[in-house]
Design a protein around this motif. Sequence first.
Motif, PDB file in Angstrom:
ATOM      1  N   CYS A  74       0.809  -0.927  -0.207  1.00  0.00           N
ATOM      2  CA  CYS A  74       0.431  -0.646  -0.383  1.00  0.00           C
ATOM      3  C   CYS A  74       0.516   1.173   0.126  1.00  0.00           C
ATOM      4  N   LYS A  75       2.171   1.715   0.744  1.00  0.00           N
ATOM      5  CA  LYS A  75       3.026   2.594   0.739  1.00  0.00           C
ATOM      6  C   LYS A  75       3.034   2.450  -0.624  1.00  0.00           C
ATOM      7  N   ALA A  76       3.553   1.688  -1.071  1.00  0.00           N
ATOM      8  CA  ALA A  76       4.445   1.659  -2.908  1.00  0.00           C
ATOM      9  C   ALA A  76       3.713   1.833  -3.767  1.00  0.00           C
ATOM     10  N   GLU A  77       1.982   2.031  -3.899  1.00  0.00           N
ATOM     11  CA  GLU A  77       0.978   2.483  -3.886  1.00  0.00           C
ATOM     12  C   GLU A  77       0.969   3.587  -3.875  1.00  0.00           C
ATOM     13  N   THR A  78       0.509   3.544  -2.874  1.00  0.00           N
ATOM     14  CA  THR A  78       0.715   5.321  -2.354  1.00  0.00           C
ATOM     15  C   THR A  78       1.282   6.481  -3.053  1.00  0.00           C
ATOM     16  N   GLY A  79       2.924   5.615  -3.463  1.00  0.00           N
ATOM     17  CA  GLY A  79       3.805   6.866  -3.830  1.00  0.00           C
ATOM     18  C   GLY A  79       3.467   6.977  -5.226  1.00  0.00           C
ATOM     19  N   ILE A  80       3.195   6.028  -5.505  1.00  0.00           N
ATOM     20  CA  ILE A  80       2.411   6.417  -7.168  1.00  0.00           C
ATOM     21  C   ILE A  80       2.135   7.263  -7.363  1.00  0.00           C
ATOM     22  N   LYS A  81       0.930   7.190  -6.764  1.00  0.00           N
ATOM     23  CA  LYS A  81       0.050   8.153  -6.614  1.00  0.00           C
ATOM     24  C   LYS A  81       0.271   9.812  -6.424  1.00  0.00           C
ATOM     25  N   ASP A  82       1.232   9.703  -5.660  1.00  0.00           N
ATOM     26  CA  ASP A  82       1.987  10.623  -5.140  1.00  0.00           C
ATOM     27  C   ASP A  82       2.185  11.463  -6.409  1.00  0.00           C
ATOM     28  N   HIS A 123      -3.190  19.869   2.794  1.00  0.00           N
ATOM     29  CA  HIS A 123      -2.343  19.571   2.582  1.00  0.00           C
ATOM     30  C   HIS A 123      -2.856  18.282   1.828  1.00  0.00           C
ATOM     31  N   GLY A 124      -3.266  17.984   0.840  1.00  0.00           N
ATOM     32  CA  GLY A 124      -3.517  17.174   0.011  1.00  0.00           C
ATOM     33  C   GLY A 124      -4.550  15.907   0.843  1.00  0.00           C
ATOM     34  N   PRO A 125      -3.829  14.872   0.754  1.00  0.00           N
ATOM     35  CA  PRO A 125      -5.232  13.923   1.492  1.00  0.00           C
ATOM     36  C   PRO A 125      -5.233  13.914   2.973  1.00  0.00           C
ATOM     37  N   TYR A 126      -3.936  14.726   3.399  1.00  0.00           N
ATOM     38  CA  TYR A 126      -4.088  14.642   5.177  1.00  0.00           C
ATOM     39  C   TYR A 126      -4.217  15.543   5.683  1.00  0.00           C
ATOM     40  N   GLU A 127      -4.891  15.481   7.268  1.00  0.00           N
ATOM     41  CA  GLU A 127      -5.289  16.102   8.030  1.00  0.00           C
ATOM     42  C   GLU A 127      -4.756  17.362   8.686  1.00  0.00           C
ATOM     43  N   ILE A 156      -8.496  -3.645  20.842  1.00  0.00           N
ATOM     44  CA  ILE A 156      -8.651  -4.399  19.734  1.00  0.00           C
ATOM     45  C   ILE A 156      -9.185  -3.618  18.758  1.00  0.00           C
ATOM     46  N   GLY A 157      -9.943  -2.544  19.063  1.00  0.00           N
ATOM     47  CA  GLY A 157     -10.224  -1.058  17.980  1.00  0.00           C
ATOM     48  C   GLY A 157      -8.973  -0.318  17.886  1.00  0.00           C
ATOM     49  N   LEU A 158      -8.441  -0.459  19.227  1.00  0.00           N
ATOM     50  CA  LEU A 158      -7.149   0.933  18.755  1.00  0.00           C
ATOM     51  C   LEU A 158      -5.917  -0.278  17.480  1.00  0.00           C
ATOM     52  N   GLY A 159      -6.285  -1.642  16.991  1.00  0.00           N
ATOM     53  CA  GLY A 159      -5.891  -2.110  16.848  1.00  0.00           C
ATOM     54  C   GLY A 159      -5.781  -2.202  15.623  1.00  0.00           C
ATOM     55  N   VAL A 160      -7.048  -2.252  15.387  1.00  0.00           N
ATOM     56  CA  VAL A 160      -7.762  -2.310  14.015  1.00  0.00           C
ATOM     57  C   VAL A 160      -7.863  -0.678  13.445  1.00  0.00           C
ATOM     58  N   ARG A 161      -7.962   0.689  13.706  1.00  0.00           N
ATOM     59  CA  ARG A 161      -7.337   1.463  13.202  1.00  0.00           C
ATOM     60  C   ARG A 161      -6.324   2.258  12.587  1.00  0.00           C
ATOM     61  N   VAL A 162      -5.248   1.609  13.951  1.00  0.00           N
ATOM     62  CA  VAL A 162      -4.361   1.331  13.910  1.00  0.00           C
ATOM     63  C   VAL A 162      -3.312   0.416  12.203  1.00  0.00           C
ATOM     64  N   ARG A 163      -4.220  -0.383  12.055  1.00  0.00           N
ATOM     65  CA  ARG A 163      -3.637  -1.661  10.910  1.00  0.00           C
ATOM     66  C   ARG A 163      -4.208  -0.774  10.007  1.00  0.00           C
ATOM     67  N   LEU A 164      -5.522   0.038   9.893  1.00  0.00           N
ATOM     68  CA  LEU A 164      -5.927  -0.003   8.832  1.00  0.00           C
ATOM     69  C   LEU A 164      -5.371   1.428   8.226  1.00  0.00           C
ATOM     70  N   GLU A 165      -4.756   2.657   9.071  1.00  0.00           N
ATOM     71  CA  GLU A 165      -4.858   3.569   9.232  1.00  0.00           C
ATOM     72  C   GLU A 165      -3.610   3.422   8.708  1.00  0.00           C
ATOM     73  N   GLN A 166      -2.500   2.029   9.176  1.00  0.00           N
ATOM     74  CA  GLN A 166      -1.138   2.179   8.082  1.00  0.00           C
ATOM     75  C   GLN A 166      -1.410   1.501   6.453  1.00  0.00           C
ATOM     76  N   ALA A 167      -2.132   0.526   6.365  1.00  0.00           N
ATOM     77  CA  ALA A 167      -2.327   0.015   5.112  1.00  0.00           C
ATOM     78  C   ALA A 167      -3.475   1.031   3.908  1.00  0.00           C
ATOM     79  N   LEU A 168      -3.839   1.587   4.376  1.00  0.00           N
ATOM     80  CA  LEU A 168      -5.220   2.406   3.404  1.00  0.00           C
ATOM     81  C   LEU A 168      -4.362   3.466   3.049  1.00  0.00           C
ATOM     82  N   PRO A 169      -4.241   4.286   1.460  1.00  0.00           N
ATOM     83  CA  PRO A 169      -3.348   5.562   1.262  1.00  0.00           C
ATOM     84  C   PRO A 169      -4.249   6.868   2.719  1.00  0.00           C
ATOM     85  N   PRO A 170      -3.486   7.637   2.601  1.00  0.00           N
ATOM     86  CA  PRO A 170      -3.909   8.395   3.375  1.00  0.00           C
ATOM     87  C   PRO A 170      -5.059   9.347   3.180  1.00  0.00           C
ATOM     88  N   SER A 171      -5.795   9.088   2.404  1.00  0.00           N
ATOM     89  CA  SER A 171      -7.328  10.205   2.099  1.00  0.00           C
ATOM     90  C   SER A 171      -8.584   9.604   2.165  1.00  0.00           C
TER      91      SER A 171
END
Lengths: 187, 464
Positions: A7-15, B402-406, A122-137
């Motif tokens: 996902c990071k790579a994907e985001t990189g391309i997008k950027d 800031h683009g997609p960022y908060e 558990i909730g924190l784990g789910v949030r962190v997992r998704l925030e790290q794996a999904l694009p910043p948007s």
Amino acid sequence: MTDVEMCKAETGIKDESSGKHGIRDLLVGKPSYALDPFYMSDFSDTDSDDSTVEPIDEQEIYDLIAPISDPEHPLSLESLGVVKLQDVHLTSPPDPTNPAALSRVLVELTPTVTHCSLATVIGLGVRVRLEQALPPSYRVEVKIKKDTHAQADEVNKQLADKERVAAALENANLMGILKKMMKPCLD
Amino acid sequence: MTTPVAVQILPIAEFKPISSSRAWVSIPNPNGLPLIATATSDKTVRVYSLKNFTLHSTLEGGHSRSVRSVAWKPAVKHNGILCVATGSFDATMGIWRRREEIGELEEPEQIQAETTGDGYVIEMEITSAGQAKSHIRINNDDGDEDNEDNEDWEFAIVLEGHDSEVKNVAYSPSGQWLASCSRDKSIWIWEEIGDEGDDEFETIAVLQEHTADVKCVCWRKDDGNGEVLASASYDDTIRFWKGDDEGEWSSIATLEGHEGTVWSLDWEPEVSQKKFAPKKSPDDYRPQMPRLISSSADLSVRVWSIAPTPPPPNKPSYFNSGIPSTMRPGPTEETWTCTATLPKAHDLPIYSIGWSKKSGRVASTAGDGKVVLYEEQTKGRTAVGGEIEREWAIIGVLEGAHGPYEINHVSWCTRFDAGKREEGEEMLITTGDDGVVRAWSIDEIPIPEIEDEVSTGMNGISIS
């Protein structure tokens, strides 16, 4: 390559593709609802590369979090019924070519018992997992499903608080627990 | 009638180099120096130059976790020492000092540069003979002027006391007090004793009435009755705090109404108070009690005003015998009410607001990546000679700043760069999750003259 890296790579391309032109479009091009008549510049889309990126769906989001393991048992959130595919909600922006458009993800968790003391972790784990794996948007919201937990409101408020989440991630003890929970995701 | 105003928020520059991790806040120097301090999750504070948007110096090595907030000490006297307080997730605060050749920062502008776009800069060099020479250079260097550190920031003292993350630190406008607030629900008020540089701090008060994390502290200027501190909390309330004659601090008001964490506060500047003051003569202006604005996770920005105090009871009653109490009277409780809610513009928590001291406009920014500008405008009078009715209007929106960022923070700041259009021109500074700090100019959008007859049909006007 792990999901996170992918996902990071994907985001990189997008950027890259949205590089300089993207920022200009985003600054002057997007008409705003409140000021429509006053915005004079026309919006031209130069982000055509984006169409090659596969859109993310609920199933993919579910697959990212289903293998997370319970902090106390070597069982996945999927097998415990804590996360369910039908409780993953995704709202995509009406205009996906707009670089400022945000996708919203809501995950509702069903704790195993109504007094589960680990609901927050558990909730924190789910949030962190998704925030790290999904694009910043992607904006991630993790909530306890209605009527499944005695302190649902408190847990929800904590999980929604960016500052608390950020501080938690700098807490070595908590990070140790989270890492253990995430291990199955990275195998 | 309301004059329609619209503004465009246009990029000026990005401060370089950017932080590789989340940036929390950027605070301009309050003493007129062209510096801005950015607190970041990489445990440092970056001080950038407002002249050329490049790094001036770095405060590092003092904290073991995110630096969440930073405050410049207001200069009581210009002694050539910069002083900054930091608050960190490591539960400590730091006091930092740096000897500064003020002259270097304030040197008279010998070079006036004008940006022509595309990175070219025309420099006008005023020679001693008074003649102007100009030449063009490509503006792609990293700005080597004013960039040499002759001395580093010294981590002078660590202030310990909070049990968990320090969320915000703020010096009182007089420089006498330093307030800090924390996840541990408390607010501490510190006073520097002895001479500057002695590094001795005393805890004046520990205020614990909030029932959850305190997110923000914000001082009100002394209006003759001492400085007042406002605090915003995860418990959805705002509180005001004040010290009495004997130095005892206590809560003097609780503002309830928000339905989510209150993230940010700002006091009304004088310019806004004057704008709507009853017009008798300009000299007749008497400052009233400034209002407060607050922004929240409930997606609202609210304006709070003090309610007129009820006359003190003059007759003895069952509950108030009229017999003087031997106990020292506490500071008078004030009643504050929400008197306006700004038009809704954000759909994620509003992390930061700023009330401009120059224009009286309000800027807000949120998790949705938008920057929104509001202006309070006159609506007319309810009756002849009656009070002027006002309303808040959105005058500008920038999406994806800031683009997609908060975006974690917004502040108003004086321009010092060569591209400024006038002395004292104001700009906005935004600070984001992408680690980037950006400067924005506010440009009025020319609006075609509207005849009175058609002004009712404003919505139908299109610009070809």
